[in-house]
Design a protein around this motif. Structure first.
Motif, PDB file in Angstrom:
ATOM      1  N   ARG A 167       0.818  -1.312   0.164  1.00  0.00           N
ATOM      2  CA  ARG A 167       0.058   0.109   0.019  1.00  0.00           C
ATOM      3  C   ARG A 167       0.943   1.422  -0.001  1.00  0.00           C
ATOM      4  N   ASP A 205      -3.907   0.586  -3.169  1.00  0.00           N
ATOM      5  CA  ASP A 205      -4.823   1.648  -2.752  1.00  0.00           C
ATOM      6  C   ASP A 205      -6.114   1.482  -3.112  1.00  0.00           C
ATOM      7  N   LYS A 209      -9.664  -1.286   3.092  1.00  0.00           N
ATOM      8  CA  LYS A 209      -8.591  -1.241   4.093  1.00  0.00           C
ATOM      9  C   LYS A 209      -8.406  -2.180   5.066  1.00  0.00           C
TER      10      LYS A 209
END
Length: 239
Positions: A167, A205, A209
């Motif tokens: 990430r 990204d 999350k």
């Protein structure tokens, strides 16, 4: 009249299939398709309009763990000679030199396909990694579309030849395809100046999350449905 009707409906079906084909190379359409609804794929990138697309998902990417990533990669090519192999890779600068490449090609036996984990030291044929860290889950070549589904660790133990996918790390996705002189990794030929491309993308990204905490390989075992399948075109193209 009956033959004319058959020709009409055949022509109509062909047009409809072409429409679906174009739509399937659109991220929004692809991820909303019934076949992929409620599936794990959440990342998508059109690498070249109506030519190349990749969708993917990863596990444990945000939990500080070394999870897996599953990538499904498709290339459209009307020339059967140029559907001998396909490759998707990761590069820091978008150039071939120093890139980490996964190449899908026929096995040495000439039957079936496999993935070779490779790296490029220059503008020449990539070199197979000493450590093969990619697993090909499925491959199909249907209706001018090659699609491969493969998996690897986000961070392999091969730091010298593999790029870590993490990430916030800006990387280039590079792709190519071309002819073969024979079966096996040694049979792949130069892709030329047009059968390739690159695009910068931070892959993780685009993902949720919170990781799912399950093995991507196990999840993918029930999900190796190829993008070409969604076109409802089951006939295999001659190799």
């Amino acid at each position: 009249m009956k033959s004319l009707a058959v020709l009409f409906f055949a022509s109509l079906l062909s047009v409809q299939l072409q429409v679906v084909l174009c739509q399937s190379f659109d991220c929004k359409q692809l991820l909303k398709t019934a076949k992929y609804r409620n599936k794990s794929f959440t990342g998508c990138q059109v690498l070249a309009a109506r030519k190349a697309i990749a969708i993917w998902y990863a596990t444990d990417a945000a939990n500080g763990k070394n999870g897996d990533i599953v990538i499904r990669f498709s290339i459209r090519e009307t020339d059967p000679q140029l559907r001998g192999w396909m490759g998707l890779g990761f590069s820091d600068m978008g150039a071939m030199t120093g890139s980490d490449i996964i190449i899908i090609h026929k096995k040495e036996t000439g039957t079936g396909y496999t993935a070779t984990d490779a790296y490029a030291i220059g503008f020449q044929t990539p070199i197979a990694d000493k450590s093969q860290d990619v697993v090909l889950l499925d491959y199909k070549n249907q209706r001018n579309v090659m699609t491969a589904t493969f998996t690897r660790k986000l961070k392999t133990c091969d730091a010298d030849e593999d790029h870590e996918i993490q990430r916030g790390l800006g990387q280039f996705m590079i792709w190519a395809h071309g002819q073969v002189a024979g079966p096996g990794f040694s049979g792949i030929m130069y892709h030329g100046t047009t059968n390739r491309g690159y695009l910068q993308r931070q892959m993780l990204d685009l993902l949720p999350k919170k990781g799912k905490g399950t093995s991507a390989v196990a999840a993918a075992a029930a999900e190796v449905e190829i993008a070409a399948d969604s076109l409802q075109q089951p006939q295999q193209q001659p190799q």
